[in-house]
Design an enzyme around this catalytic site. Structure first.
Site, PDB file in Angstrom:
ATOM      1  N   HIS A  10     -11.787  12.263   0.443  1.00  7.45           N
ATOM      2  CA  HIS A  10     -11.682  10.903   0.872  1.00  7.45           C
ATOM      3  C   HIS A  10     -11.640  11.074   2.183  1.00  7.45           C
ATOM      4  CE1 HIS A  10     -11.306   6.707   0.835  1.00  7.45           C
ATOM      5  NE2 HIS A  10     -10.051   6.842   1.358  1.00  7.45           N
ATOM      6  N   ARG A  70      -0.703   9.324  -0.879  1.00  7.72           N
ATOM      7  CA  ARG A  70      -1.818   9.921  -1.590  1.00  7.72           C
ATOM      8  C   ARG A  70      -1.759  11.234  -2.050  1.00  7.72           C
ATOM      9  NH1 ARG A  70      -6.424   6.583   1.974  1.00  7.72           N
ATOM     10  NH2 ARG A  70      -5.860   4.762   0.956  1.00  7.72           N
ATOM     11  N   LEU A 127     -14.618   5.117  -4.966  1.00  2.89           N
ATOM     12  CA  LEU A 127     -13.282   4.679  -4.740  1.00  2.89           C
ATOM     13  C   LEU A 127     -12.847   3.528  -5.440  1.00  2.89           C
ATOM     14  CD1 LEU A 127     -10.976   5.772  -2.781  1.00  2.89           C
ATOM     15  CD2 LEU A 127     -11.057   3.775  -1.452  1.00  2.89           C
ATOM     16  N   GLU A 161      -6.523   1.826  -3.430  1.00  2.77           N
ATOM     17  CA  GLU A 161      -5.077   1.757  -3.612  1.00  2.77           C
ATOM     18  C   GLU A 161      -4.661   0.212  -3.825  1.00  2.77           C
ATOM     19  OE1 GLU A 161      -3.835   4.671  -1.071  1.00  2.77           O
ATOM     20  OE2 GLU A 161      -1.937   3.610  -0.821  1.00  2.77           O
ATOM     21  N   ARG A 183      -3.009  10.898   5.907  1.00  6.82           N
ATOM     22  CA  ARG A 183      -2.898   9.538   6.211  1.00  6.82           C
ATOM     23  C   ARG A 183      -2.311   8.565   4.958  1.00  6.82           C
ATOM     24  NH1 ARG A 183      -6.721   5.296   5.623  1.00  6.82           N
ATOM     25  NH2 ARG A 183      -8.132   6.602   4.614  1.00  6.82           N
ATOM     26  N   GLN A 218      -7.792  14.762   3.002  1.00  7.02           N
ATOM     27  CA  GLN A 218      -7.287  14.307   2.093  1.00  7.02           C
ATOM     28  C   GLN A 218      -8.086  13.726   0.784  1.00  7.02           C
ATOM     29  OE1 GLN A 218      -6.188   9.647   2.719  1.00  7.02           O
ATOM     30  NE2 GLN A 218      -4.367  10.577   2.641  1.00  7.02           N
ATOM     31  N   HIS A 267      -7.999  11.290  -2.187  1.00  6.50           N
ATOM     32  CA  HIS A 267      -7.460  10.027  -2.664  1.00  6.50           C
ATOM     33  C   HIS A 267      -7.436  10.170  -4.295  1.00  6.50           C
ATOM     34  CE1 HIS A 267      -7.221   5.591  -3.485  1.00  6.50           C
ATOM     35  NE2 HIS A 267      -7.147   5.477  -2.518  1.00  6.50           N
ATOM     36  N   PHE A 276       0.759  -1.160  -0.004  1.00  8.47           N
ATOM     37  CA  PHE A 276      -0.033  -0.024   0.018  1.00  8.47           C
ATOM     38  C   PHE A 276       0.909   1.166  -0.009  1.00  8.47           C
ATOM     39  CE2 PHE A 276      -4.447   0.882   0.645  1.00  8.47           C
ATOM     40  CZ  PHE A 276      -5.100  -0.116   0.182  1.00  8.47           C
TER      41      PHE A 276
HETATM   42  C1  LIG Z   1     -14.665   3.777   0.070  1.00 11.27           C
HETATM   43  C2  LIG Z   1     -13.730   3.965   1.118  1.00 11.27           C
HETATM   44  C3  LIG Z   1     -12.667   2.796   1.286  1.00 11.27           C
HETATM   45  C4  LIG Z   1     -11.915   2.851   2.342  1.00 11.27           C
HETATM   46  N1  LIG Z   1     -10.871   1.884   2.507  1.00 11.27           N
HETATM   47  C5  LIG Z   1     -10.065   2.016   3.555  1.00 11.27           C
HETATM   48  C6  LIG Z   1      -9.152   0.789   3.750  1.00 11.27           C
HETATM   49  O1  LIG Z   1      -9.114  -0.062   2.993  1.00 11.27           O
HETATM   50  N2  LIG Z   1      -8.353   0.928   4.507  1.00 11.27           N
HETATM   51  C7  LIG Z   1      -8.409   1.983   5.589  1.00 11.27           C
HETATM   52  O2  LIG Z   1      -7.857   2.055   6.547  1.00 11.27           O
HETATM   53  N3  LIG Z   1      -9.304   2.923   5.489  1.00 11.27           N
HETATM   54  C8  LIG Z   1     -10.183   2.956   4.566  1.00 11.27           C
HETATM   55  N4  LIG Z   1     -10.941   3.958   4.489  1.00 11.27           N
HETATM   56  C9  LIG Z   1     -11.293   4.979   5.540  1.00 11.27           C
HETATM   57  C10 LIG Z   1     -12.101   4.156   6.643  1.00 11.27           C
HETATM   58  O3  LIG Z   1     -12.935   3.189   6.056  1.00 11.27           O
HETATM   59  C11 LIG Z   1     -13.168   5.232   7.319  1.00 11.27           C
HETATM   60  O4  LIG Z   1     -11.954   6.474   8.052  1.00 11.27           O
HETATM   61  C12 LIG Z   1     -13.535   4.514   8.753  1.00 11.27           C
HETATM   62  O5  LIG Z   1     -14.118   3.299   8.391  1.00 11.27           O
HETATM   63  C13 LIG Z   1     -14.240   5.472   9.446  1.00 11.27           C
HETATM   64  O6  LIG Z   1     -14.778   4.727  10.398  1.00 11.27           O
HETATM   65  P1  LIG Z   1     -15.558   5.264  11.883  1.00 11.27           P
HETATM   66  O7  LIG Z   1     -15.773   4.232  12.625  1.00 11.27           O
HETATM   67  O8  LIG Z   1     -14.850   6.490  12.157  1.00 11.27           O
HETATM   68  O9  LIG Z   1     -16.827   5.823  11.161  1.00 11.27           O
HETATM   69  P2  LIG Z   1     -18.170   5.123  10.269  1.00 11.27           P
HETATM   70  O10 LIG Z   1     -17.642   3.913   9.791  1.00 11.27           O
HETATM   71  O11 LIG Z   1     -18.014   6.158   9.223  1.00 11.27           O
HETATM   72  O12 LIG Z   1     -19.248   5.135  10.984  1.00 11.27           O
HETATM   73  C14 LIG Z   1     -19.777   6.298  11.542  1.00 11.27           C
HETATM   74  C15 LIG Z   1     -20.870   5.994  12.335  1.00 11.27           C
HETATM   75  O13 LIG Z   1     -21.597   7.168  13.074  1.00 11.27           O
HETATM   76  C16 LIG Z   1     -23.098   7.207  12.836  1.00 11.27           C
HETATM   77  N5  LIG Z   1     -23.405   8.481  12.834  1.00 11.27           N
HETATM   78  C17 LIG Z   1     -22.866   9.571  12.332  1.00 11.27           C
HETATM   79  N6  LIG Z   1     -23.545  10.754  12.704  1.00 11.27           N
HETATM   80  C18 LIG Z   1     -24.538  10.398  13.706  1.00 11.27           C
HETATM   81  C19 LIG Z   1     -25.460  11.213  14.376  1.00 11.27           C
HETATM   82  N7  LIG Z   1     -25.705  12.320  14.439  1.00 11.27           N
HETATM   83  N8  LIG Z   1     -26.386  10.575  15.295  1.00 11.27           N
HETATM   84  C20 LIG Z   1     -26.091   9.083  15.397  1.00 11.27           C
HETATM   85  N9  LIG Z   1     -25.241   8.333  14.751  1.00 11.27           N
HETATM   86  C21 LIG Z   1     -24.485   8.934  13.537  1.00 11.27           C
HETATM   87  C22 LIG Z   1     -23.260   6.495  11.592  1.00 11.27           C
HETATM   88  O14 LIG Z   1     -24.614   5.993  11.743  1.00 11.27           O
HETATM   89  C23 LIG Z   1     -22.190   5.498  11.582  1.00 11.27           C
HETATM   90  O15 LIG Z   1     -22.667   4.247  12.337  1.00 11.27           O
HETATM   91  C24 LIG Z   1     -12.150   4.044   3.343  1.00 11.27           C
HETATM   92  C25 LIG Z   1     -12.866   4.856   3.214  1.00 11.27           C
HETATM   93  C26 LIG Z   1     -13.796   4.794   2.336  1.00 11.27           C
HETATM   94  C27 LIG Z   1     -14.669   6.132   1.877  1.00 11.27           C
END
Ligand SMILES: Cc1cc2nc3c(=O)[nH]c(=O)nc-3n(C[C@H](O)[C@H](O)[C@H](O)COP(=O)(O)OP(=O)(O)OC[C@H]3O[C@@H](n4cnc5c(N)ncnc54)[C@H](O)[C@@H]3O)c2cc1C
Length: 587
Positions: A360, A290, A256, A259, A402, A244, A246, A124
């Protein structure tokens, strides 16, 4: 209705679920004095959280395929973040990543395997062996559905632990009494009813806010609710200027293309078929970080080497994976192969995929210490009972940029630490007394938005915000554009007050939800533009044409920004550079 919990988690992505798992397991986390009542509130069903979209993998120096060490991982993280990373936090991240991956495996995560049955690993961007000598295989993955597997595993374990879930509850406000958190106020989307949740410890894990930009890889729900709700209640935000892009989103759509395609050997080419990364990052080529690749793509496009060749910002380049063969594409990258076929009608086995950078990931967010406690000021004092983790938080392990696979590690390492620290706190602390009429402000806001008058259409405000953020606060920035963006977003925040909800119903009122989310995006867009304007240097994802050099003398500091009425107030905090002295960043 008022409910009471020891530990309350807002958000059911990877970070929220890992925190819930730890907080609910009081025997391990809090000394086992008594079970803790733990609940998760989520505006989406947990399995629809954005973590489920994570494709490429989770970085950990297991060394299953070739030699690797956590120390190299920590160094890459620091260098990748252009030295704005807090180094003790990065070392913690890299060391604990190894335990976290095996923990996920033991809890049931079905990783892809090597022929001899170990967790397989792939390359990666920015991840190297021996402090930058060449790419290393560090990303542990489950085909290109790693995030989905993580969510599934953690959700099942939370259910087993008796965590209570409030699905489709939208948190609208946080209850603070000075620097002590007392709970949150949420709307139940199915009924439109407001609920007050009292809690000893509250964690925000609400994910990212890519929806402030026009072209983004982020889902519609990524509207930055947690940071915005807290910022409106006086909590500072840190390093918001670092957003960031991507390099490889599907042209025009932003979806997306992981990578991992380049990790498996995919190559970026311009309209002449040249592998242009040879000119920009001669050692790591297509696996440079990135920020560098996104700038390289935009530079190619601007100099007429995009596919169309007109130099316009919406031109694109090509991601060539044809030489990888059908077997690799369909077995190791099935989702992105499907995306390309479905959304573009292009089979990546036979033709390159048209790509352009897509908004991203938020490096900045709610400042925390390594135990998830929210930081209140430049001196590093913390709020009591208030925590944050995941993409909405800023620990800071990503600094100015990141590395791929480091977000999933961040979720599980710091989500777990935050859960433990909440549990320990909740074992001892009494419930704090919330303010009088706790849901009063939320009720008044909803009544105002639904007062029946004809206001401005929300979609017009949203669309102007997305455009100005994309064009003026994007990959390359300068004083004139940033000042214009700040002015425009300030105006749009004013316009939002004239927006009204047209749907007066109570049940599943998505019109109301979108207007509330738009306010959150506008507040964060405003802080992002202001912080970007203030930082007069180029570092990581923040590239200023008018200040092209990194300036460690003036700017090796974390920025802090407070929303104050119609403006922002700023300050800064030191960066922990205790292990590796900042050096020029070349790949
Ligand atoms: C397409 C894509 C591919 C990616 N691939 C990778 C990868 O391969 N490796 C890597 O390390 N990272 C990757 N990332 C980044 C990573 O996936 C995210 O940064 C990470 O999953 C975010 O997780 P989180 O727990 O912070 O939030 P999320 O998984 O976004 O969850 C947010 C939660 O908050 C809740 N929420 C939001 N607002 C409210 C509210 N007002 N009231 C109640 N609930 C709320 C939502 O319902 C949800 O349950 C990728 C990102 C994307 C977009």
């Amino acid at each position: 209705m008022i409910r009471e919990y020891d530990a309350l988690i807002v958000g059911a992505g990877g970070s929220g679920l890992y925190a819930a798992l730890e907080a609910s397991d009081a025997a391990r986390a809090g000394g086992g004095k008594r079970p803790l009542r733990t609940a998760v509130l989520s505006k989406l069903h947990p399995m629809r959280s954005h973590t489920g979209a994570a494709q490429g993998g989770i970085g950990a120096a297991l060394g299953n395929v070739e030699e690797d060490r956590p120390e190299w991982h920590a160094f890459d993280t620091v260098k990748g973040g252009d030295y704005l990373v807090d180094q003790r936090a990065a070392v913690l991240l890299a060391e604990d990543a190894v335990r976290a991956v095996y923990d996920l495996e033991n809890r049931g995560l079905a990783f892809s395997r090597t022929p001899d049955g170990k967790i397989d690993q792939r390359r990666f961007g920015g991840h190297t062996r021996n402090f930058g000598e060449g790419p290393v295989r560090r990303s542990c993955y489950a085909a290109d559905r790693t995030g989905h597997q993580i969510l599934q595993t953690l959700y099942q374990q939370c259910i087993k632990n008796g965590v209570e879930f409030f699905d489709e509850f939208y948190v609208m406000d946080v209850l603070l009494s000075g620097r002590r958190c007392c709970g949150v106020v949420a709307i139940e989307l199915a009924t439109g009813e407001l609920h007050t949740f009292r809690a000893k410890a509250v964690l925000f894990a609400t994910g990212g806010f890519g929806r402030m930009f026009r072209v983004t890889s982020n889902a519609y729900a990524n509207t930055g609710d947690g940071p915005a709700v807290l910022a409106r209640r006086g909590v500072p935000l840190q390093d918001m200027e670092f957003y960031q892009f991507h390099p490889t989103g599907i042209r025009g759509l932003g979806i997306l293309i992981t990578e991992a395609v380049r990790g498996e050997g995919g190559i970026l080419r311009n309209r002449r078929g040249e592998r242009f990364m040879e000119r920009f990052a001669p050692t790591l080529l297509d696996l440079a970080p990135r920020d560098m690749i996104s700038r390289a793509i935009l530079s190619e496009i601007k100099s007429g080497n995009g596919v169309r060749g007109d130099g316009a910002i919406d031109d694109w380049v090509l991601l060539d994976a044809t030489h990888l063969g059908k077997d690799v594409l369909e077995k190791k990258l099935p989702d992105i192969t499907g995306f390309s076929r479905t959304y573009l009608g292009i089979d990546p086995v036979e033709a390159p995929i048209p790509v352009q950078p897509t908004a991203h990931y938020a490096m900045g967010g709610i400042p925390t210490d390594v135990d998830g406690r929210v930081i209140a000021d430049a001196a590093g004092d913390v709020y009591e009972g208030l925590y944050a983790a995941g993409e909405c938080a800023c620990v800071s392990v990503h600094g100015a940029n990141r590395l791929g696979t480091n977000s999933l590690v961040d979720l599980v390492v710091f989500g777990r630490r935050a859960g433990r620290s909440m549990a320990a706190y909740a074992q001892e602390a009494p419930f704090a007394v919330p303010p009088d009429d706790p849901d009063g402000p939320a009720r008044a806001e909803i009544a105002r938005l639904k007062d029946g008058s004809t206001g401005r259409p929300a979609n017009v405000v949203r669309s102007r915000m997305e455009t100005v953020m994309m064009e003026k606060v994007g990959i390359f920035r300068n004083e004139r554009d940033l000042a214009e963006a700040e002015r425009t977003v300030a105006e749009l925040r004013g316009s939002w007050r004239e927006v009204r909800v047209r749907d007066s119903s109570r049940r599943f009122n998505t019109d109301l939800l979108e207007v509330l989310e738009l306010r959150n995006l506008l507040d964060l867009a405003y802080v992002t533009a202001a912080a970007a304007r203030q930082r007069q240097e180029s570092r990581g994802a923040h590239a200023r044409d008018d200040h092209p050099q990194r300036d460690d003398t003036r700017w090796l500091r974390h920025s802090l920004a407070w929303l104050k009425g119609d403006g922002t107030v700023t300050d800064s905090r030191p960066v922990d550079v205790s292990t590796w002295a900042p050096r020029p960043r070349a790949y």
